[in-house]
Design a protein around this motif. Structure first.
Motif, PDB file in Angstrom:
ATOM      1  N   THR A   1      -8.537  21.301  36.574  1.00 19.33           N
ATOM      2  CA  THR A   1      -7.902  20.179  37.261  1.00 19.33           C
ATOM      3  C   THR A   1      -8.747  19.847  38.477  1.00 19.33           C
ATOM      4  O   THR A   1      -9.066  20.725  39.284  1.00 19.33           O
ATOM      5  CB  THR A   1      -6.460  20.541  37.688  1.00 19.33           C
TER       6      THR A   1
ATOM      7  N   THR B   1      -6.204  12.664  40.646  1.00 16.73           N
ATOM      8  CA  THR B   1      -6.196  14.042  40.159  1.00 16.73           C
ATOM      9  C   THR B   1      -5.994  14.022  38.650  1.00 16.73           C
ATOM     10  O   THR B   1      -5.195  13.238  38.135  1.00 16.73           O
ATOM     11  CB  THR B   1      -5.074  14.862  40.825  1.00 16.73           C
TER      12      THR B   1
ATOM     13  N   THR C   1      -7.375  16.238  34.622  1.00 15.26           N
ATOM     14  CA  THR C   1      -8.037  17.343  33.939  1.00 15.26           C
ATOM     15  C   THR C   1      -9.360  16.865  33.331  1.00 15.26           C
ATOM     16  O   THR C   1      -9.404  15.822  32.677  1.00 15.26           O
ATOM     17  CB  THR C   1      -7.130  17.904  32.824  1.00 15.26           C
TER      18      THR C   1
ATOM     19  N   ASP D   1      -9.088  12.764  32.323  1.00 15.12           N
ATOM     20  CA  ASP D   1      -7.922  12.087  31.732  1.00 15.12           C
ATOM     21  C   ASP D   1      -8.294  10.727  31.137  1.00 15.12           C
ATOM     22  O   ASP D   1      -7.641   9.709  31.399  1.00 15.12           O
ATOM     23  CB  ASP D   1      -6.800  11.932  32.763  1.00 15.12           C
TER      24      ASP D   1
END
Length: 132
Positions: free
Chosen positions: A84, A96, A98, A118
Protein backbone atom coordinates in the motif's frame (compact mmCIF):
# COMPACT_ATOMS: atom_id res chain seq x y z
CA UNK A 1 51.58 -3.83 -52.54
CA UNK A 2 52.84 -1.23 -50.04
CA UNK A 3 55.33 -2.22 -47.38
CA UNK A 4 55.07 -1.11 -43.78
CA UNK A 5 58.07 -0.47 -41.62
CA UNK A 6 57.50 -2.56 -38.43
CA UNK A 7 59.25 0.08 -36.33
CA UNK A 8 57.05 2.89 -37.61
CA UNK A 9 54.59 4.32 -35.07
CA UNK A 10 52.24 5.08 -37.97
CA UNK A 11 50.85 1.62 -38.68
CA UNK A 12 47.55 1.14 -40.42
CA UNK A 13 44.91 -0.20 -38.08
CA UNK A 14 41.53 -1.65 -38.96
CA UNK A 15 38.42 0.51 -38.66
CA UNK A 16 37.33 0.24 -35.03
CA UNK A 17 34.01 2.09 -35.17
CA UNK A 18 30.95 0.10 -34.25
CA UNK A 19 27.64 0.40 -36.09
CA UNK A 20 26.36 3.19 -33.84
CA UNK A 21 29.32 5.41 -34.73
CA UNK A 22 30.51 5.62 -31.12
CA UNK A 23 33.58 4.07 -29.60
CA UNK A 24 32.96 1.55 -26.83
CA UNK A 25 35.23 -0.27 -24.44
CA UNK A 26 36.02 -3.03 -26.97
CA UNK A 27 37.01 -0.37 -29.50
CA UNK A 28 39.22 1.30 -26.91
CA UNK A 29 40.96 -2.01 -26.18
CA UNK A 30 41.62 -2.55 -29.91
CA UNK A 31 43.17 0.89 -30.20
CA UNK A 32 45.15 0.42 -27.00
CA UNK A 33 46.47 -2.96 -28.19
CA UNK A 34 47.52 -1.40 -31.51
CA UNK A 35 49.34 1.38 -29.65
CA UNK A 36 51.13 -1.13 -27.43
CA UNK A 37 52.15 -3.22 -30.43
CA UNK A 38 53.56 -0.16 -32.20
CA UNK A 39 55.18 1.69 -29.32
CA UNK A 40 58.84 2.62 -29.34
CA UNK A 41 60.31 1.59 -25.97
CA UNK A 42 63.28 3.90 -26.52
CA UNK A 43 61.12 7.01 -26.93
CA UNK A 44 61.01 8.90 -23.60
CA UNK A 45 58.05 10.99 -24.77
CA UNK A 46 55.87 7.92 -25.33
CA UNK A 47 52.55 8.02 -23.46
CA UNK A 48 52.21 6.26 -20.13
CA UNK A 49 50.24 3.22 -21.27
CA UNK A 50 49.95 1.70 -17.81
CA UNK A 51 48.31 4.86 -16.49
CA UNK A 52 45.89 4.84 -19.43
CA UNK A 53 45.03 1.19 -18.81
CA UNK A 54 44.44 1.74 -15.09
CA UNK A 55 42.18 4.72 -15.84
CA UNK A 56 40.23 2.62 -18.33
CA UNK A 57 39.93 -0.17 -15.77
CA UNK A 58 38.55 2.28 -13.20
CA UNK A 59 36.07 3.63 -15.76
CA UNK A 60 34.88 0.12 -16.59
CA UNK A 61 34.45 -0.69 -12.89
CA UNK A 62 32.42 2.49 -12.36
CA UNK A 63 30.24 1.62 -15.35
CA UNK A 64 29.65 -1.87 -13.97
CA UNK A 65 28.88 -0.44 -10.53
CA UNK A 66 26.33 1.97 -12.01
CA UNK A 67 24.66 -0.89 -13.89
CA UNK A 68 24.53 -3.01 -10.73
CA UNK A 69 23.07 -0.10 -8.78
CA UNK A 70 20.38 0.38 -11.44
CA UNK A 71 19.44 -3.30 -11.24
CA UNK A 72 19.27 -2.99 -7.44
CA UNK A 73 16.84 -0.08 -7.79
CA UNK A 74 14.69 -2.12 -10.17
CA UNK A 75 14.66 -5.03 -7.73
CA UNK A 76 13.68 -2.73 -4.86
CA UNK A 77 10.89 -1.23 -6.95
CA UNK A 78 9.66 -4.71 -7.94
CA UNK A 79 9.20 -5.44 -4.25
CA UNK A 80 6.54 -2.70 -4.17
CA UNK A 81 3.97 -4.99 -5.83
CA UNK A 82 1.21 -5.70 -3.29
CA UNK A 83 2.28 -2.85 -0.98
CA UNK A 84 0.00 0.00 0.00
CA UNK A 85 1.48 3.30 -1.10
CA UNK A 86 0.62 6.95 -0.93
CA UNK A 87 1.63 9.37 -3.69
CA UNK A 88 1.00 12.88 -4.93
CA UNK A 89 -0.85 12.92 -8.25
CA UNK A 90 -0.58 15.60 -10.94
CA UNK A 91 -2.88 18.10 -9.22
CA UNK A 92 -1.10 17.74 -5.86
CA UNK A 93 -3.72 15.65 -4.08
CA UNK A 94 -2.69 12.65 -1.99
CA UNK A 95 -3.80 9.24 -3.26
CA UNK A 96 -3.47 5.91 -1.42
CA UNK A 97 -3.73 2.50 -3.07
CA UNK A 98 -2.14 -0.87 -3.71
CA UNK A 99 0.68 -1.33 -6.23
CA UNK A 100 -0.38 -3.80 -8.92
CA UNK A 101 2.64 -3.70 -11.21
CA UNK A 102 5.96 -1.98 -11.89
CA UNK A 103 7.27 -0.72 -15.25
CA UNK A 104 11.05 -0.48 -15.42
CA UNK A 105 12.60 2.51 -17.17
CA UNK A 106 15.60 1.24 -19.14
CA UNK A 107 16.16 4.47 -21.06
CA UNK A 108 18.71 7.18 -20.40
CA UNK A 109 16.12 9.92 -19.90
CA UNK A 110 16.13 9.48 -16.08
CA UNK A 111 12.35 9.46 -15.81
CA UNK A 112 12.59 6.45 -13.53
CA UNK A 113 10.43 3.42 -12.90
CA UNK A 114 6.66 3.76 -12.67
CA UNK A 115 3.99 1.75 -10.86
CA UNK A 116 0.34 0.98 -11.43
CA UNK A 117 -1.68 1.82 -8.31
CA UNK A 118 -5.30 0.60 -8.23
CA UNK A 119 -5.52 0.71 -12.03
CA UNK A 120 -3.75 4.07 -12.44
CA UNK A 121 -0.69 3.38 -14.60
CA UNK A 122 2.40 5.54 -14.90
CA UNK A 123 2.71 6.72 -11.31
CA UNK A 124 6.40 7.66 -10.89
CA UNK A 125 8.11 5.83 -8.05
CA UNK A 126 9.70 9.19 -7.25
CA UNK A 127 6.25 10.55 -6.35
CA UNK A 128 5.59 7.96 -3.62
CA UNK A 129 5.43 9.59 -0.20
CA UNK A 130 4.86 6.47 1.90
CA UNK A 131 4.97 2.71 1.59
CA UNK A 132 3.20 0.28 3.93
Amino acid sequence: MPTIDPTSPYQQTPDVRNTSGELGKDDFLKIFAAQLANQDPTDPSAPDYMQTMSQFSMLEQLTNLAAAQEESVHATNAALVGKTVTYLNGDGTTVTGTVQSVAFDRTDDNKGDTVTVDGVAGVPVKSLTSIR
